[in-house]
Design a protein around this motif. Structure first.
Motif, PDB file in Angstrom:
ATOM      1  N   ARG A 305      13.083 -23.011  19.861  1.00  0.00           N
ATOM      2  CA  ARG A 305      12.879 -24.456  19.978  1.00  0.00           C
ATOM      3  C   ARG A 305      12.055 -24.960  18.796  1.00  0.00           C
ATOM      4  NH1 ARG A 305      13.527 -22.051  24.676  1.00  0.00           N
ATOM      5  NH2 ARG A 305      11.777 -20.728  24.098  1.00  0.00           N
ATOM      6  N   LEU A 306      12.560 -25.994  18.148  1.00  0.00           N
ATOM      7  CA  LEU A 306      11.861 -26.627  17.038  1.00  0.00           C
ATOM      8  C   LEU A 306      11.555 -28.073  17.408  1.00  0.00           C
ATOM      9  CD1 LEU A 306      10.871 -26.799  14.053  1.00  0.00           C
ATOM     10  CD2 LEU A 306      13.221 -27.473  13.451  1.00  0.00           C
ATOM     11  N   GLY A 307      10.306 -28.470  17.262  1.00  0.00           N
ATOM     12  CA  GLY A 307       9.924 -29.861  17.484  1.00  0.00           C
ATOM     13  C   GLY A 307       9.786 -30.590  16.156  1.00  0.00           C
ATOM     14  N   ILE A 308      10.327 -31.795  16.091  1.00  0.00           N
ATOM     15  CA  ILE A 308      10.193 -32.639  14.892  1.00  0.00           C
ATOM     16  C   ILE A 308       9.681 -33.996  15.345  1.00  0.00           C
ATOM     17  CG2 ILE A 308      11.343 -33.680  12.911  1.00  0.00           C
ATOM     18  CD1 ILE A 308      13.405 -31.509  12.980  1.00  0.00           C
ATOM     19  N   GLN A 309       8.459 -34.322  14.930  1.00  0.00           N
ATOM     20  CA  GLN A 309       7.830 -35.588  15.315  1.00  0.00           C
ATOM     21  C   GLN A 309       7.804 -36.477  14.085  1.00  0.00           C
ATOM     22  OE1 GLN A 309       4.361 -36.470  14.309  1.00  0.00           O
ATOM     23  NE2 GLN A 309       4.679 -38.472  15.220  1.00  0.00           N
ATOM     24  N   ILE A 310       8.471 -37.637  14.195  1.00  0.00           N
ATOM     25  CA  ILE A 310       8.666 -38.504  13.029  1.00  0.00           C
ATOM     26  C   ILE A 310       7.979 -39.838  13.272  1.00  0.00           C
ATOM     27  CG2 ILE A 310      10.375 -39.578  11.514  1.00  0.00           C
ATOM     28  CD1 ILE A 310      12.402 -37.478  12.668  1.00  0.00           C
ATOM     29  N   ARG A 311       7.013 -40.143  12.435  1.00  0.00           N
ATOM     30  CA  ARG A 311       6.347 -41.438  12.482  1.00  0.00           C
ATOM     31  C   ARG A 311       6.401 -42.035  11.081  1.00  0.00           C
ATOM     32  NH1 ARG A 311       2.191 -44.391  15.206  1.00  0.00           N
ATOM     33  NH2 ARG A 311       2.418 -46.483  14.315  1.00  0.00           N
ATOM     34  N   VAL A 312       6.929 -43.237  10.972  1.00  0.00           N
ATOM     35  CA  VAL A 312       7.067 -43.901   9.674  1.00  0.00           C
ATOM     36  C   VAL A 312       5.973 -44.954   9.557  1.00  0.00           C
ATOM     37  CG1 VAL A 312       8.559 -45.258   8.187  1.00  0.00           C
ATOM     38  CG2 VAL A 312       9.548 -43.489   9.664  1.00  0.00           C
ATOM     39  N   PHE A 313       5.089 -44.769   8.580  1.00  0.00           N
ATOM     40  CA  PHE A 313       4.019 -45.735   8.332  1.00  0.00           C
ATOM     41  C   PHE A 313       4.440 -46.631   7.172  1.00  0.00           C
ATOM     42  CE2 PHE A 313       1.836 -42.141  10.302  1.00  0.00           C
ATOM     43  CZ  PHE A 313       1.070 -42.773  11.258  1.00  0.00           C
ATOM     44  N   SER A 314       4.976 -47.764   7.502  1.00  0.00           N
ATOM     45  CA  SER A 314       5.350 -48.737   6.477  1.00  0.00           C
ATOM     46  C   SER A 314       5.364 -50.113   7.119  1.00  0.00           C
ATOM     47  CB  SER A 314       6.722 -48.420   5.874  1.00  0.00           C
ATOM     48  OG  SER A 314       7.749 -48.627   6.816  1.00  0.00           O
ATOM     49  N   ASP A 315       5.308 -51.142   6.279  1.00  0.00           N
ATOM     50  CA  ASP A 315       5.279 -52.502   6.808  1.00  0.00           C
ATOM     51  C   ASP A 315       6.535 -52.809   7.605  1.00  0.00           C
ATOM     52  OD1 ASP A 315       2.832 -52.900   5.639  1.00  0.00           O
ATOM     53  OD2 ASP A 315       3.670 -53.726   3.786  1.00  0.00           O
ATOM     54  N   LYS A 316       7.645 -52.251   7.156  1.00  0.00           N
ATOM     55  CA  LYS A 316       8.902 -52.455   7.848  1.00  0.00           C
ATOM     56  C   LYS A 316       9.438 -51.079   8.231  1.00  0.00           C
ATOM     57  CE  LYS A 316      13.381 -54.824   7.517  1.00  0.00           C
ATOM     58  NZ  LYS A 316      14.301 -55.565   6.625  1.00  0.00           N
ATOM     59  N   ALA A 317       8.995 -50.600   9.384  1.00  0.00           N
ATOM     60  CA  ALA A 317       9.373 -49.252   9.813  1.00  0.00           C
ATOM     61  C   ALA A 317      10.823 -49.233  10.277  1.00  0.00           C
ATOM     62  CB  ALA A 317       8.446 -48.785  10.929  1.00  0.00           C
ATOM     63  N   GLY A 318      11.376 -48.038  10.354  1.00  0.00           N
ATOM     64  CA  GLY A 318      12.755 -47.887  10.778  1.00  0.00           C
ATOM     65  C   GLY A 318      13.334 -46.611  10.219  1.00  0.00           C
ATOM     66  N   TYR A 319      14.641 -46.610   9.995  1.00  0.00           N
ATOM     67  CA  TYR A 319      15.293 -45.443   9.409  1.00  0.00           C
ATOM     68  C   TYR A 319      15.321 -45.600   7.905  1.00  0.00           C
ATOM     69  CZ  TYR A 319      18.792 -42.031   8.039  1.00  0.00           C
ATOM     70  OH  TYR A 319      19.443 -40.984   7.437  1.00  0.00           O
ATOM     71  N   PHE A 320      14.863 -44.565   7.206  1.00  0.00           N
ATOM     72  CA  PHE A 320      14.892 -44.550   5.744  1.00  0.00           C
ATOM     73  C   PHE A 320      15.535 -43.245   5.295  1.00  0.00           C
ATOM     74  CE2 PHE A 320      11.212 -47.244   6.763  1.00  0.00           C
ATOM     75  CZ  PHE A 320      11.543 -48.395   6.050  1.00  0.00           C
ATOM     76  N   GLN A 321      16.457 -43.342   4.366  1.00  0.00           N
ATOM     77  CA  GLN A 321      17.159 -42.151   3.901  1.00  0.00           C
ATOM     78  C   GLN A 321      16.216 -41.170   3.224  1.00  0.00           C
ATOM     79  OE1 GLN A 321      20.343 -41.337   4.658  1.00  0.00           O
ATOM     80  NE2 GLN A 321      19.737 -39.362   3.820  1.00  0.00           N
ATOM     81  N   HIS A 322      15.201 -41.687   2.503  1.00  0.00           N
ATOM     82  CA  HIS A 322      14.294 -40.751   1.825  1.00  0.00           C
ATOM     83  C   HIS A 322      13.460 -39.961   2.838  1.00  0.00           C
ATOM     84  CE1 HIS A 322      11.635 -44.309   2.292  1.00  0.00           C
ATOM     85  NE2 HIS A 322      10.663 -43.425   2.344  1.00  0.00           N
ATOM     86  N   VAL A 323      13.182 -40.554   3.994  1.00  0.00           N
ATOM     87  CA  VAL A 323      12.470 -39.820   5.043  1.00  0.00           C
ATOM     88  C   VAL A 323      13.389 -38.738   5.623  1.00  0.00           C
ATOM     89  CG1 VAL A 323      11.343 -39.992   7.296  1.00  0.00           C
ATOM     90  CG2 VAL A 323      10.986 -41.781   5.581  1.00  0.00           C
ATOM     91  N   MET A 324      14.661 -39.091   5.836  1.00  0.00           N
ATOM     92  CA  MET A 324      15.623 -38.115   6.322  1.00  0.00           C
ATOM     93  C   MET A 324      15.776 -36.966   5.326  1.00  0.00           C
ATOM     94  SD  MET A 324      17.585 -37.708   9.012  1.00  0.00           S
ATOM     95  CE  MET A 324      17.517 -35.923   9.088  1.00  0.00           C
ATOM     96  N   ASP A 325      15.840 -37.299   4.050  1.00  0.00           N
ATOM     97  CA  ASP A 325      15.937 -36.272   3.006  1.00  0.00           C
ATOM     98  C   ASP A 325      14.714 -35.362   3.025  1.00  0.00           C
ATOM     99  OD1 ASP A 325      18.326 -37.425   2.224  1.00  0.00           O
ATOM    100  OD2 ASP A 325      17.432 -38.573   0.582  1.00  0.00           O
ATOM    101  N   GLN A 326      13.551 -35.950   3.255  1.00  0.00           N
ATOM    102  CA  GLN A 326      12.314 -35.171   3.298  1.00  0.00           C
ATOM    103  C   GLN A 326      12.316 -34.201   4.488  1.00  0.00           C
ATOM    104  OE1 GLN A 326       8.808 -37.533   3.859  1.00  0.00           O
ATOM    105  NE2 GLN A 326       7.396 -35.825   3.556  1.00  0.00           N
ATOM    106  N   ILE A 327      12.761 -34.681   5.625  1.00  0.00           N
ATOM    107  CA  ILE A 327      12.812 -33.829   6.819  1.00  0.00           C
ATOM    108  C   ILE A 327      13.742 -32.641   6.584  1.00  0.00           C
ATOM    109  CG2 ILE A 327      13.557 -33.748   9.230  1.00  0.00           C
ATOM    110  CD1 ILE A 327      12.764 -36.777   9.327  1.00  0.00           C
TER     111      ILE A 327
END
Length: 1026
Positions: A305-327
């Protein structure tokens, strides 16, 4: 499972049967005895090694031989017995049910301190005489009150601010401070920092209460709270009120007095929060129910089991491709997730004992989990692992103090803490709580800058302790001006905070110790595996080799003789492997059908593309004139794709049925994506219409106005009984004209049977109408004595998904469905403009599934049927709209089922709009059809060709959802189908068939469509039909 294991043994060893038989029986028995002895010895050694290593770890960490086991519900003495277990189930079952033994053991001194605190809290807590006196004196104006009260009960009041993660961290911090200062913590002013700034503190007078401001934006004066001389004064104040949003435990170690006590309490310094959280926090039964239901449904049966906890700290949070690439970069670089193999270089891994890895994603945004899920669905992993991806909720924005939202958030923290490895976002208090609860050293995702993925993407933490964000920047007194991360050796800067933040680290190299023990255990494990392998090998030696060979061959089933042998198995894995996922079908093909298929294959090979007969036929077709027929040449029917994938599959089976009973060769127009979906069904030839077919450029223009349209020719009286055209266009649609429907009249077939080429366009399953032609009915009864098996048998014969699609099917099935005790399919199609999520449709689905006992009702308080081994029911939802599965998932997450069953809800895709002829979309749609066909029970939407194909493939009689009217759920909500056959919507019944349908008992009007007809299983002998 045993069958699959033996097949794998065959693949692994590939040992010749001649060699087996050459060995004497005594030698075989001797080999077995020897290897059995070695196996038993290795198990004993492994057991000794595990015990020794556990003792070594405990002795090194605590100097004690005591160890926490899976059955230590008091967590090494952290918890006190005596609570009512039923009122808070989580208190004693967290370690008992789910957690692996923690390597972090509470010190005896910590256990003793907690027992002392409990006595203090009982003496001074709310409702006691001491508390009443303290609160009465709190409002007293006497400046000497504090000095009078010294030695009595003292309190620290924690005030909840910010989000749940902040609150959990700060409450633990406040509790530790209470332990150190013998105060009573109360959960719910004068500010100490402001009083310092205004020089309002006097050593001669002590305030009755102080407000401590320990937030991320605290001033330097507020942070003086951590200094020794300030604590000397604060210690005298009876009441402290704390507002904090940071985990400030690491800064308490700066105080020499506290540090001495803390080292006694926590010899493993990084385990402060780990121990205090497990002591303090016990989710309510409602929250614990969410945790256990989700764990049992999605995590319990995984190998890892792998846990992935994703929190985006930005003025306009949401889905970002660069965050997905980082993960992806982090998880693949650190070998937490495998890479996917490109289709060009991949060879599908068909191992039947693949490792299953569950990935639990927590985020406000569902797109990250959807992207991961799609990635491992569309392509195989490089390691052959099966990857299942789950996200409990995705509510898009934080709703602190919304009861249900906070309960789900707490459940997700605990679920993350139950994983084997965890990846968290930098600065996320949510992640801090999860990894510390679980005793996990996380991989921390660096915070992205300038909308690009950082390199490296993440760093492995060397401590399980949370980070104290925005701590004091420097030490106190003698250490004034010194970087606070260098004041004491075990309080250092956080890895993810750029020389900011503080956390606790153990001084000795814990990782080195763990690696050393792991190496010892790993060595013994490898030895055991080696001996076990030898034992298995010896068992194989004792097995007659022909049994293994026959087992392997029987695994490659030909579906009761439907399928021809001789195909290359690797080029189309689905052809012979579908039965490995399906239960044995009770519907067996007749010997007449099997014989007819073999005859058809010879006809297709003689007349198919590239043959001399085909060349002659197309050459004559090129003349584009009427010809005389001599009856000796091959005849053809060309299928062309129309409408969506479901319509195409249904119409193709109809065309092939017609080809079988009229001895025509079926060819399919390949200009769309047919070759990207299905393998060739006929051996030694092709079913694809060559691109240089003379009429290719005209096919798209074939319509009801075309001169070769048979219905139009009848209408215009241009049909000549003495000559035959070289080709006809046959129009069979839901809105076909009466003249087009005359194709199904006996006298018209007498004319059509001599036309060499037929080009058919259709969006219907019109096989039932063929049974209403008397001469055809006689032939069809021979082929299909079980009338409602036409589509079932012919679809199994014709359709074999290509390896890319079959990979999607097998990966989804093995990851999400195969381990369930029962699988229910829900196929939801909304026919409205605009389409989407409608509450009345959701109400109808729930009403149908619960009324028909397909899904359990939700339990009310005290009504749940609790069982130690609850059944797992997987619900596969296919829909363009993900909201229906989300609603079901939430329903069974938030409340238990009345039966005690665990409900797992899975939806492979939710693309919102149909994208026919888009390759990947159609491949996903085909994969979902096959997944639905693998379920045990099925609910489908009325009029849905998608559902018709799934039920026919699976041999399932579905529950059909009636079409809603006036935005209301119909009552009754659904009806059980009379047969597994698809419905011929708006059946093309002509006047010549009006009487025939009345006298044909096995052709009925559809349950959900008054204008449609379908085949029903009515046993009628061939003699009775004559």
């Amino acid at each position: 499972m045993l069958k699959q294991t033996k097949v794998n043994m065959y693949h692994i060893f590939q040992i010749s049967g001649d060699v087996f038989r050459a060995l004497g029986l005594k030698i075989k028995i001797l080999i077995t005895v020897i290897f059995s002895g070695l196996l038993i010895g290795s198990v004993i050694l492994l057991s000794f090694s595990n015990n020794f290593n556990d003792q070594l770890l405990d002795a090194t960490l605590n100097g004690s031989s005591e160890s926490e086991t899976l059955h230590d519900k008091f967590i090494g003495g952290l918890l006190k017995p005596g609570f009512d277990e039923g009122s808070c189930v989580s208190r004693y079952t967290q370690s008992l049910l789910y957690r692996k033994p923690s390597p972090y053991k509470p010190s005896p001194y910590l256990v003793s301190k907690l027992r002392s605190y409990e006595k203090l809290h009982k003496r001074c807590g709310p409702g006691t005489k001491a508390y009443k006196k303290a609160t009465k004196n709190l409002g007293h104006d006497d400046e000497n009150y504090a000095s009078i009260s010294v030695g009595k009960c003292r309190y620290i009041v924690w005030v909840a601010v910010y989000g749940l993660g902040n609150r959990i961290l700060t409450l633990a911090s406040v509790f530790l401070y209470a332990l150190l200062t013998n105060r009573v913590v109360l959960e719910y002013s004068r500010c100490y920092g402001t009083m310092l700034n205004n020089h309002a503190i006097s050593t001669n007078s002590t305030p009755r209460h102080l407000y401590l401001h320990i937030l991320h934006d605290s001033r330097d004066e507020d942070k003086m709270f951590f200094c020794t001389k300030d604590q000397d004064m604060i210690d005298k104040v009876p009441w402290l009120i704390v507002k904090a949003n940071v985990y400030f435990v690491p800064s308490l170690w700066f105080n020499p007095t506290f540090q001495t006590e803390l080292m006694k309490l926590f010899p493993q310094k990084e385990a402060v929060f780990h121990h205090l959280a497990r002591y303090l926090y016990h989710p309510t039964n409602q929250v614990w129910g969410m945790i256990t239901r989700y764990h049992d449904a999605h995590l319990a049966r995984a190998d890892d089991r792998l846990g992935i906890q994703i929190r985006v700290f930005s003025d306009k949070a949401g889905y970002f491709q660069h965050v997905m690439d980082q993960i992806l970069s982090c998880t693949q670089r650190e070998k937490l997730l495998p890479k996917v193999v490109s289709h060009e270089e991949s060879k599908l891994n068909m191992s039947e004992s693949q490792k299953l890895k569950a990935v639990l994603v927590t985020s406000l945004y569902p797109e990250y989990a959807d992207r991961l899920k799609n990635m491992f669905w569309e392509q195989p992993s490089s390691t052959g692992e099966l990857i299942e991806v789950y996200q409990p909720s995705g509510e898009r924005y934080q709703q602190t103090d919304n009861k249900l939202h906070d309960q789900k958030a707490l459940a997700e923290m605990y679920l993350l803490s139950l994983t084997d490895n965890i990846v968290t976002s930098a600065r996320s208090t949510f992640g801090y709580v999860a990894h510390s609860l679980g005793g996990l050293k996380p991989w921390l995702l660096y915070q992205p800058r300038d909308a690009s993925a950082p390199d490296p993407p993440c760093v492995r933490s060397t401590s399980i302790d949370p980070c104290h964000l925005t701590p004091p920047s420097h030490g106190c007194d003698a250490d004034w001006g010194t970087d606070s991360g260098k004041v004491v050796p075990f309080v250092k800067h956080c890895e993810d905070r750029d020389n900011d933040g503080l956390k606790l680290f153990d001084e000795f190299n814990m990782k080195k110790l763990e690696d050393n023990i792991s190496f010892k255990i790993s060595g013994m494990t490898k030895l055991t595996i080696t001996f076990a392998t030898c034992l298995v090998l010896s068992m194989v030696l004792l097995l007659p080799s022909y049994n293994i060979s026959n087992l392997h061959k029987s695994h490659l089933t030909t579906t009761g003789g439907l399928l021809a042998t001789g195909f290359d198995e690797e080029s189309c894995l689905s052809r012979y492997h579908q039965s490995s996922l399906r239960k044995p079908s009770p519907f067996k093909p007749s010997t007449n059908l099997v014989s007819k298929l073999r005859s058809y294959e010879m006809l297709h090979k003689r007349c198919g593309p590239g043959s001399d007969a085909y060349k002659r036929a197309t050459k004559r077709l090129g003349n584009n004139n009427v010809i005389n027929s001599n009856g000796d040449d091959c005849q053809y029917v060309v299928w062309t794709p129309m409408f969506g994938l479901g319509n195409r599959i249904l119409s193709m089976v109809s065309v092939f049925t017609y080809a079988l009973i009229t001895d025509r060769v079926m060819l399919v127009d390949q200009r769309n994506d047919i070759a990207d979906l299905f393998c060739e069904p006929f051996p030694g030839t092709s079913w694809l219409l060559p691109l240089d077919f003379p009429l290719t450029d005209q096919i798209d223009n074939f319509n009801r106005t075309h001169s070769h349209c048979y219905g139009t020719m009848l209408k215009n009286h241009t049909v000549n009984t003495t000559t035959r055209p070289s080709h006809l266009y046959i129009d069979i649609f839901h809105d076909s004209r009466d003249h087009d429907k005359m194709f199904f009249c006996e006298e018209n077939q007498a004319f059509i049977k001599n036309v060499p080429w037929l080009v058919v366009k259709s969006n219907l399953y019109y096989a039932p109408s063929l049974w209403l032609i008397p001469s055809f009915q006689t032939k069809l009864i021979k082929l299909f004595p079980q009338k409602d098996t036409v589509f079932h048998h012919l679809s199994h014969y014709l359709f074999h998904p290509i390896n890319q699609v079959w990979g999607m099917v097998t990966r989804s099935y093995n990851a999400y469905l195969s381990r369930a005790d029962e699988v229910l399919g829900l196929q939801i199609r909304v026919f409205s403009t605009p389409a989407g999520y409608f509450q009345h449709v959701m109400d109808q689905i729930v009403s149908c599934t619960q009324r028909e006992k397909l899904l359990p009702e939700l339990a009310t308080k005290g009504s749940q049927n609790i069982t130690k081994t609850p059944r797992l029911k997987a619900v596969l939802v296919t829909s363009l709209h993900p909201e229906y599965s989300d609603e079901l998932k939430n329903m069974f997450l938030e409340r238990p089922s009345l039966t005690g069953e665990i409900i797992e809800v899975y939806q492979p895709s939710g693309e919102r709009v149909q994208q026919t002829d888009k390759k990947v979309h159609d491949q996903k749609a085909l994969a979902e059809i096959y997944l639905l066909s693998l379920t045990d029970k099925l609910v489908t939407s009325t009029r849905s060709t998608f559902g018709y194909v799934a039920q026919g493939l699976g041999g399932l009689k579905p529950w059909i959802l009636y079409e809603p009217r006036h935005n209301k759920a119909p009552d009754p909500p659904c009806v059980r189908a009379m047969s597994m056959e698809p419905c011929s919507l708006k059946a093309p019944i002509s006047a010549c068939q009006a009487e025939t349908i009345k006298t044909t008992p096995f052709v009925k009007y559809c349950e959900d469509r008054i204008t449609g007809i379908k085949l029903e299983a009515v046993l009628i002998s061939l003699h009775a039909t004559k």
